[in-house]
Design a protein around this motif. Structure first.
Motif, PDB file in Angstrom:
ATOM      1  N   UNK A 171      55.565  25.807 -10.180  1.00  0.00           N
ATOM      2  CA  UNK A 171      56.421  25.019  -9.318  1.00  0.00           C
ATOM      3  C   UNK A 171      57.194  24.013 -10.166  1.00  0.00           C
ATOM      4  N   UNK A 172      58.432  23.739  -9.773  1.00  0.00           N
ATOM      5  CA  UNK A 172      59.291  22.820 -10.521  1.00  0.00           C
ATOM      6  C   UNK A 172      59.330  21.439  -9.876  1.00  0.00           C
ATOM      7  N   UNK A 173      59.558  20.445 -10.702  1.00  0.00           N
ATOM      8  CA  UNK A 173      59.712  19.075 -10.220  1.00  0.00           C
ATOM      9  C   UNK A 173      60.962  19.000  -9.351  1.00  0.00           C
ATOM     10  N   UNK A 174      60.791  18.513  -8.114  1.00  0.00           N
ATOM     11  CA  UNK A 174      61.896  18.361  -7.168  1.00  0.00           C
ATOM     12  C   UNK A 174      61.478  17.361  -6.105  1.00  0.00           C
ATOM     13  N   UNK A 175      62.401  17.035  -5.217  1.00  0.00           N
ATOM     14  CA  UNK A 175      62.074  16.130  -4.112  1.00  0.00           C
ATOM     15  C   UNK A 175      60.924  16.716  -3.313  1.00  0.00           C
ATOM     16  N   UNK A 176      60.062  15.846  -2.809  1.00  0.00           N
ATOM     17  CA  UNK A 176      58.897  16.216  -2.001  1.00  0.00           C
ATOM     18  C   UNK A 176      57.842  16.988  -2.781  1.00  0.00           C
ATOM     19  N   UNK A 177      57.799  16.745  -4.093  1.00  0.00           N
ATOM     20  CA  UNK A 177      56.696  17.257  -4.899  1.00  0.00           C
ATOM     21  C   UNK A 177      55.938  16.067  -5.472  1.00  0.00           C
ATOM     22  N   UNK A 178      54.666  16.296  -5.760  1.00  0.00           N
ATOM     23  CA  UNK A 178      53.853  15.300  -6.445  1.00  0.00           C
ATOM     24  C   UNK A 178      53.724  15.767  -7.883  1.00  0.00           C
ATOM     25  N   UNK A 179      54.111  14.899  -8.801  1.00  0.00           N
ATOM     26  CA  UNK A 179      54.130  15.257 -10.215  1.00  0.00           C
ATOM     27  C   UNK A 179      53.056  14.453 -10.945  1.00  0.00           C
ATOM     28  N   UNK A 180      52.244  15.168 -11.708  1.00  0.00           N
ATOM     29  CA  UNK A 180      51.226  14.538 -12.543  1.00  0.00           C
ATOM     30  C   UNK A 180      51.696  14.677 -13.982  1.00  0.00           C
ATOM     31  N   UNK A 181      51.689  13.548 -14.713  1.00  0.00           N
ATOM     32  CA  UNK A 181      52.244  13.577 -16.068  1.00  0.00           C
ATOM     33  C   UNK A 181      51.591  12.541 -16.968  1.00  0.00           C
ATOM     34  N   UNK A 182      51.813  12.710 -18.248  1.00  0.00           N
ATOM     35  CA  UNK A 182      51.524  11.676 -19.233  1.00  0.00           C
ATOM     36  C   UNK A 182      52.872  11.125 -19.668  1.00  0.00           C
ATOM     37  N   UNK A 183      52.872   9.917 -20.193  1.00  0.00           N
ATOM     38  CA  UNK A 183      54.107   9.409 -20.790  1.00  0.00           C
ATOM     39  C   UNK A 183      53.806   8.230 -21.700  1.00  0.00           C
ATOM     40  N   UNK A 184      54.747   8.007 -22.622  1.00  0.00           N
ATOM     41  CA  UNK A 184      54.747   6.809 -23.457  1.00  0.00           C
ATOM     42  C   UNK A 184      56.098   6.152 -23.225  1.00  0.00           C
ATOM     43  N   UNK A 185      56.071   4.881 -22.869  1.00  0.00           N
ATOM     44  CA  UNK A 185      57.292   4.110 -22.661  1.00  0.00           C
ATOM     45  C   UNK A 185      57.496   3.203 -23.872  1.00  0.00           C
ATOM     46  N   UNK A 186      58.654   3.388 -24.537  1.00  0.00           N
ATOM     47  CA  UNK A 186      59.008   2.609 -25.723  1.00  0.00           C
ATOM     48  C   UNK A 186      60.141   1.649 -25.393  1.00  0.00           C
ATOM     49  N   UNK A 187      60.194   0.550 -26.111  1.00  0.00           N
ATOM     50  CA  UNK A 187      61.322  -0.372 -26.024  1.00  0.00           C
ATOM     51  C   UNK A 187      62.451   0.187 -26.880  1.00  0.00           C
ATOM     52  N   UNK A 188      63.581   0.456 -26.267  1.00  0.00           N
ATOM     53  CA  UNK A 188      64.851   0.854 -26.882  1.00  0.00           C
ATOM     54  C   UNK A 188      64.916   2.288 -27.391  1.00  0.00           C
ATOM     55  N   UNK A 189      64.070   2.684 -28.351  1.00  0.00           N
ATOM     56  CA  UNK A 189      64.160   4.031 -28.928  1.00  0.00           C
ATOM     57  C   UNK A 189      62.748   4.607 -29.077  1.00  0.00           C
TER      58      UNK A 189
END
Length: 191
Positions: free
Chosen positions: A1-19
Motif C-alpha cells: 500500500x502507498x502513502x496517501x490521504x486516509x492512511x496511517x504511516x509508520x516510519x523512522x526519521x531523523x530531523x536535522x537543522x538546515x541540511x
C-alpha cells in the motif's frame, strides 16, 4: 500500500537543522517508530507531499524551508498574560512560572504551547512561536508500514492513534490534554 490521504504511516526519521549535515534535532528509531494519519492536518503539508506515494521499505530525504516548516517567528506570537493564571492554592506555582518554562494554554483551536520569556509584577510574557520557527529543516528516514485509517485511530484523544500508555506527566499537568511533558513516544504535536 502507498502513502496517501486516509492512511496511517509508520516510519523512522531523523530531523536535522538546515541540511543533512546539520545538528540533529530529533531522531525516531525503529523500536519506537512515528505513526501518523495522513491527510487530516496532523503533519506539515510539505512533509506529507514529500512522502506521498512511498511504500514500506522506501527511504526519504528532503528539506523544508522555514515557510514550509513552522513559519517565521512573529512578534504577534509574543503576548502578555495575567500572572494570576499561575496561582494555585493561593500561591504562585514557581515551578511552572519561571523564565524558560514551557507552558500549555487551552484555546478555541486546542492546546498551544509557549515559552516564558519574562515575569513581571502582574504580567508574564510568553512566546507562542514554534521553537523551530525560522529554521530550515532536513528529514531523512524510512517508511516501515502503511495501512488504511480506522475509527480507532481517532479515538485516542490526540487523533494520532497512540494510546498514551506511558505518559509521565504527573499530577501537575497544565496542558489541558493531561499530557504535559508526555514521554509516550507520540510526535503528533497535540500535547
Amino acid at each position: 500500500m502507498k502513502v496517501a490521504a486516509n492512511t496511517v504511516v509508520t516510519m523512522t526519521y531523523v530531523l536535522h537543522r538546515e541540511t543533512i549535515d546539520g545538528e540533529v534535532i530529533q531522531e525516531v528509531k525503529k523500536d519506537k517508530p512515528f505513526e501518523a494519519v495522513f491527510g487530516h492536518g496532523m503533519l506539515l503539508p510539505k512533509f506529507e507531499e514529500n512522502l506521498a506515494g512511498k511504500e514500506p521499505g522506501d527511504t526519504f530525504a528532503f528539506g523544508l524551508t522555514p515557510k514550509e516548516g513552522y513559519g517565521e517567528p512573529s512578534k504577534e506570537n509574543i503576548v502578555e498574560v495575567d500572572k494570576n493564571i499561575f496561582i494555585e492554592n493561593g500561591k504562585l506555582n514557581e515551578e511552572l512560572c519561571r523564565v524558560g518554562a514551557q507552558v500549555w494554554f487551552n484555546t478555541n483551536n486546542g492546546p498551544v504551547s509557549g515559552k516564558i520569556l519574562n515575569i513581571g509584577l502582574e504580567k508574564v510574557t510568553v512566546d507562542f512561536n514554534h521553537e523551530l520557527a525560522g529554521v530550515p529543516l532536513y528529514f531523512t528516514g524510512e517508511i516501515l508500514d502503511v495501512r488504511m485509517v480506522s475509527e480507532k485511530d481517532f479515538d485516542m484523544g490526540c487523533g494520532c492513534g497512540c494510546e498514551h500508555d506511558d505518559c509521565h506527566c504527573g499530577d501537575d499537568c497544565h496542558c489541558g490534554d493531561e499530557h504535559d511533558d508526555c514521554d509516550c513516544g507520540c510526535h503528533c504535536g497535540n500535547h
